[in-house]
Design an enzyme around this catalytic site. Structure first.
Site: not given
Ligand code: ASP
Length: 366
Positions: A234, A265, A285-286, A262-263, A288
Site C-alpha cells: 500500500t 482502512d 498501512t497494515g 471488502r473495504v 486494515g
Molecule cells: N491497509 C490496507 C488494507 O487493509 C493493506 C495494506 O496496507 O497493506 O486494505
C-alpha cells in the site's frame, strides 16, 4: 484553568524543541522549533513481512529507486510552491503507476481474482476529505479521491458510482486488465493453495476430534487461515507545505484474497488517512480491519491534540502498544505542523522515504 492551559502549552513547546532522544518510544526525528517551520515530506510503500534477504538485491534496488523518485517529486513540488495536497497526489500517482506497489498498476487480487482499489486524501487546512473504494477501472484512485474532495459535495464514493463520477471529471479510466500482473496473480494462487491445504487439515483434525470425543480441538485453525500472510505495498504520503498546511493520502489494492466488497482502512478517513493543521497528517498501512477498529490515524492526531504528545510518541503509542495489543500489524508515517516526523511500525519492515533536515532523500526498508 488558565494555569493548566499554560502548563499544557509549555509541555507542547517542550515536545517540539527537546533535542533528539532515544527512549521507550524510540527516536524522535528532525525536531524543529515553532519559529522554524519548514517543508516536510514523507512517503510509505507498505508494511509487512519484509526481512533482509526476502528481497533480491535487484528488487531492493528497484524499490529504493522508485521510493526516491516519488519522495523527490513530492518534495520538489513543495519547493516550487505547490500545496501539500498537490505533493501528496504527485508522489502517490508515481507509486500507483509502478507495478512494485500494491496500489494502482500493482494492486493485489481479491479472492475472486479481481482488482478492487481504494484511496483517500485529506486537506489539513480545511479538514476537507475525499475517498473512493471498490474501483475496478480508475488508473489513479488518488486523483479520483481528490476530485471527490474538491469537486463533489460528498466525502466518500464507491464502485460504479465513483467510476461514473470519474468519467464525468475526465479522470483516466482503463480496462480492468490493466491491473493484471503476474506476481500478484501468483501471490493469490499461493494463498488459495495454502488456504485450501489448511482447510483440509482442519477438517481432518475435526473429524479425528469427533472420533476421539473432543469437539473443541481444531478450532484454533480459524485465525491461522484468516491471518494475512502476503500483504504489503500500500502507498501513502504526508506533507507540510510552505504555508504550514498539512495533507495526507493513501492508496491501495487492499489485501490479497480479500472477499467481495471488502473495504480496508485506506479509504476510511480517521483510520488509514487523517490530516489536521492543528496536529498532524497521517497515512497508514497494515492489516486494515485493525486500523479501522482503532481509528489509528485520528487517534494519533487526538493524542497530540488532547495530551500534547509529540508526534513520534503518539505514533508509537498507537502502533506499538494499542495495535500490537489488539493483534494487528502495520505502520504509519506522520508529520506535524513544525515538520517533525513520526514513523512507527510493528511489522518486520515498512518501505518508507523522507526528506531529512538537509533536504536530502532518505530511503529505508527494514
Ligand atoms: N491497509 C490496507 C488494507 O487493509 C493493506 C495494506 O496496507 O497493506 O486494505
Amino acid at each position: 484553568m488558565k494555569r493548566l492551559l499554560s502548563f499544557v502549552l509549555l509541555l507542547n513547546l517542550f515536545g517540539s524543541i527537546l533535542p533528539a532522544q532515544k527512549g521507550s518510544f524510540g527516536e524522535i526525528k528532525q525536531l524543529q522549533g515553532p519559529q522554524n517551520p519548514r517543508l516536510g515530506f514523507v512517503i510509505h510503500g507498505g508494511a509487512g513481512v519484509i526481512t533482509k534477504g526476502s528481497l533480491t538485491p535487484e528488487k531492493e534496488k528497484e524499490f529504493r529507486a522508485k521510493l526516491e523518485e516519488a519522495v523527490l517529486a513530492g518534495y520538489k513540488a513543495l519547493q516550487a510552491g505547490k500545496t501539500s495536497v498537490d505533493a501528496v497526489e504527485i508522489a502517490i500517482r508515481i507509486m500507483e503507476d509502478s507495478p512494485l506497489f500494491n496500489a494502482g498498476k500493482g494492486a493485489v487480487f481479491t479472492h475472486d481474482g479481481k482488482n478492487e482499489l481504494d484511496a483517500s486524501i485529506m486537506d489539513g487546512k480545511t479538514l476537507g476529505a475525499g475517498s473512493v473504494a471498490g474501483l475496478r477501472r480508475v488508473k489513479n484512485p488518488i486523483t479520483l479521491a481528490r476530485a471527490v474532495m474538491e469537486k463533489s459535495e460528498h466525502v466518500m464514493m464507491i464502485g460504479e458510482g465513483a467510476e461514473k463520477f470519474a468519467a464525468e471529471q475526465k479522470i483516466e479510466l482503463v480496462d480492468p486488465k490493466y491491473f493484471w500482473t503476474q506476481h500478484r496473480w501468483d501471490a493469490l494462487q499461493q494463498i488459495l493453495k495454502e488456504e485450501n491445504e489448511k482447510k483440509v487439515k482442519a477438517k481432518g483434525q475435526k473429524e479425528k476430534a469427533k472420533i476421539d470425543g473432543d469437539e473443541s480441538s481444531g478450532s484454533s485453525q480459524r485465525s491461522e487461515v484468516e491471518k494475512p500472510s502476503n500483504r504489503f505495498g500500500t502507498v501513502g504520503a504526508v506533507a507540510l507545505d510552505k504555508n504550514g498546511d498539512l495533507a495526507a493520502g493513501t492508496s491501495t489494492g487492499g489485501m490479497t484474497n480479500k472477499k467481495y466488497g471488502r473495504v480496508g482502512d485506506a479509504p476510511i478517513i480517521g483510520a488509514g488517512t487523517y490530516a489536521n493543521d492543528q496536529t498532524c497528517a497521517v497515512s497508514a498501512t497494515g492489516w486494515g480491519e485493525y486500523f479501522i477498529r482503532l481509528g489509528v490515524a485520528r487517534d494519533i492526531s487526538s493524542q497530540m491534540e488532547y495530551r500534547a504528545m509529540p508526534i513520534q510518541q503518539a505514533s508509537d503509542l498507537v502502533i506499538k502498544q494499542k495495535l500490537q495489543k489488539l493483534g494487528g500489524d502495520g505502520g504509519v508515517i506522520a508529520i506535524d505542523k513544525f515538520g517533525n516526523i513520526g514513523i512507527s511500525f510493528n511489522s518486520e519492515g515498512m518501505y518508507r522515504a523522507y526528506i531529512n533536515a538537509d533536504g536530502k532523500p532518505v530511503v529505508e526498508i527494514y
